[in-house]
Design an enzyme around this catalytic site. Sequence first.
Site, PDB file in Angstrom:
ATOM      1  N   ARG A   1     -66.623 -21.410 -22.012  1.00  0.00           N
ATOM      2  CA  ARG A   1     -66.410 -21.424 -23.457  1.00  0.00           C
ATOM      3  C   ARG A   1     -67.758 -21.304 -24.167  1.00  0.00           C
ATOM      4  O   ARG A   1     -68.803 -21.695 -23.630  1.00  0.00           O
ATOM      5  CB  ARG A   1     -65.719 -22.714 -23.891  1.00  0.00           C
ATOM      6  CG  ARG A   1     -64.379 -22.970 -23.202  1.00  0.00           C
ATOM      7  CD  ARG A   1     -63.812 -24.323 -23.611  1.00  0.00           C
ATOM      8  NE  ARG A   1     -62.516 -24.593 -22.994  1.00  0.00           N
ATOM      9  CZ  ARG A   1     -62.349 -25.274 -21.861  1.00  0.00           C
ATOM     10  NH1 ARG A   1     -63.423 -25.743 -21.205  1.00  0.00           N
ATOM     11  NH2 ARG A   1     -61.136 -25.473 -21.366  1.00  0.00           N
TER      12      ARG A   1
ATOM     13  N   LYS B   1     -64.506 -29.765 -22.008  1.00  0.00           N
ATOM     14  CA  LYS B   1     -63.776 -30.652 -22.913  1.00  0.00           C
ATOM     15  C   LYS B   1     -63.638 -32.034 -22.285  1.00  0.00           C
ATOM     16  O   LYS B   1     -63.420 -32.166 -21.084  1.00  0.00           O
ATOM     17  CB  LYS B   1     -62.389 -30.074 -23.212  1.00  0.00           C
ATOM     18  CG  LYS B   1     -62.418 -28.805 -24.044  1.00  0.00           C
ATOM     19  CD  LYS B   1     -61.013 -28.335 -24.374  1.00  0.00           C
ATOM     20  CE  LYS B   1     -61.028 -27.110 -25.289  1.00  0.00           C
ATOM     21  NZ  LYS B   1     -59.657 -26.644 -25.608  1.00  0.00           N
TER      22      LYS B   1
ATOM     23  N   HIS C   1     -64.331 -16.001 -26.759  1.00  0.00           N
ATOM     24  CA  HIS C   1     -63.131 -16.492 -26.082  1.00  0.00           C
ATOM     25  C   HIS C   1     -62.338 -15.344 -25.472  1.00  0.00           C
ATOM     26  O   HIS C   1     -61.729 -15.495 -24.405  1.00  0.00           O
ATOM     27  CB  HIS C   1     -62.264 -17.285 -27.055  1.00  0.00           C
ATOM     28  CG  HIS C   1     -61.483 -18.373 -26.401  1.00  0.00           C
ATOM     29  ND1 HIS C   1     -62.074 -19.493 -25.846  1.00  0.00           N
ATOM     30  CD2 HIS C   1     -60.154 -18.518 -26.176  1.00  0.00           C
ATOM     31  CE1 HIS C   1     -61.149 -20.272 -25.321  1.00  0.00           C
ATOM     32  NE2 HIS C   1     -59.973 -19.706 -25.501  1.00  0.00           N
TER      33      HIS C   1
ATOM     34  N   ARG D   1     -63.871 -14.545 -22.314  1.00  0.00           N
ATOM     35  CA  ARG D   1     -63.395 -15.528 -21.327  1.00  0.00           C
ATOM     36  C   ARG D   1     -62.033 -15.102 -20.785  1.00  0.00           C
ATOM     37  O   ARG D   1     -61.796 -15.154 -19.572  1.00  0.00           O
ATOM     38  CB  ARG D   1     -63.318 -16.891 -22.017  1.00  0.00           C
ATOM     39  CG  ARG D   1     -62.629 -18.014 -21.257  1.00  0.00           C
ATOM     40  CD  ARG D   1     -62.729 -19.290 -22.094  1.00  0.00           C
ATOM     41  NE  ARG D   1     -61.821 -20.347 -21.699  1.00  0.00           N
ATOM     42  CZ  ARG D   1     -62.079 -21.258 -20.779  1.00  0.00           C
ATOM     43  NH1 ARG D   1     -63.225 -21.219 -20.103  1.00  0.00           N
ATOM     44  NH2 ARG D   1     -61.218 -22.213 -20.495  1.00  0.00           N
TER      45      ARG D   1
ATOM     46  N   TYR E   1     -52.730 -15.753 -17.918  1.00  0.00           N
ATOM     47  CA  TYR E   1     -53.507 -14.589 -17.507  1.00  0.00           C
ATOM     48  C   TYR E   1     -52.771 -13.744 -16.473  1.00  0.00           C
ATOM     49  O   TYR E   1     -53.040 -12.556 -16.340  1.00  0.00           O
ATOM     50  CB  TYR E   1     -54.867 -15.038 -16.965  1.00  0.00           C
ATOM     51  CG  TYR E   1     -55.660 -15.789 -17.997  1.00  0.00           C
ATOM     52  CD1 TYR E   1     -56.115 -15.156 -19.145  1.00  0.00           C
ATOM     53  CD2 TYR E   1     -55.915 -17.142 -17.856  1.00  0.00           C
ATOM     54  CE1 TYR E   1     -56.809 -15.849 -20.117  1.00  0.00           C
ATOM     55  CE2 TYR E   1     -56.615 -17.846 -18.822  1.00  0.00           C
ATOM     56  CZ  TYR E   1     -57.064 -17.189 -19.948  1.00  0.00           C
ATOM     57  OH  TYR E   1     -57.747 -17.885 -20.910  1.00  0.00           O
TER      58      TYR E   1
END
Length: 355
Positions: free
Chosen positions: A200, A224, A301, A304, A336
């Site tokens: 990120r 996170k 993002h 990513r 994905y």
Amino acid sequence: MSSTQFDGDIDSFVSYLKSNRGLSANTLKAYRADLTACLHLFELRGVTDLNEITLDDLRSWMAVESRDHARSSMARKTVAVRGFFAWAYEHGVTNTDPAATLMTPSIPSTLPAVLTESQAEQLLDVAEHAVATNQYKDDGGAAAASGSGKAAGKTADKSADTVNRSEAPARADKRDNARVTAESQRNAAILELLYATGIRVAELVSMDIADIDFSNRTIKVTGKGNKQRVVPFGLPAQRALETWLEQGRPVLARTATDAVKSRAANALFLGARGGRIDQRIARDIVHRAAREAGVPDISPHALRHSAATHILDGGADLREVQEMLGHSSLKTTQRYTHVSIEQLKNRYGQAFPRA
């Protein structure tokens, strides 16, 4: 941000989350803003005690907020409010939990935008070419400055003051060329690392030099909730990082004041003034690189997303990609696989006449 008479309760709840849930500073900031806005609305309606708030009141708040906010934002706001009232009830702040049955808005499942593998290659090639081009300009500037100095030494009828004045612009040009080259080296390293690891942008800008292990070609990432993971990267990213650290970073570090330099002493990536780079600049770098490469405009993002999709296309296991991306839920990573299937269907339609 408006203050309310309930700020003390909000502070206690946020402190509880920080201590017990390990949420990121950005998430805590968003929750605080959501709760302040919610309780401020009730305060305007005459509420003086949290026990006065009912489920119907909360539904009314959602109706007001949903006029100006997307479903994804409303989902976060609802989670914050539900968490707050659950905490308040459990800690004796309220007699009931009015938000216990408050429904979280459903978020439409959308496939993340990604680059094709050829587009990603084009993006990184253009960034690498920019480094080579700017290095050539920098060398040319240095040669020109050197030639100017020699010519001045051979011209006996010019005063020393005249020579100094003529050399000053050359030195300034050389510094500018060095800075531009350093920034292009930094940008190439950022793009390579984002694509190679799928990290990120917040994780990227918080990285320190010590987080890189060149011997194992891995980086230590703090994600996170302050959860740490180790992510591998490839040879192109290694080369870009080494070039940046050996050549580009020292140039930008020299532009920093002593105070800024001390704060950014360990930072992996620096801004133009020598401080730790921020997320806004990192996003701008990716958007600008996409424009220059002639590929669809993407954010960090989306880069990513692209990395995750291409890794899965290459045969990686879903659990491995989950670990690499730092997803707490496999369901998030599974998005994905749908992107990969969509790309496969598109390629099939283009390649087969009877598709």
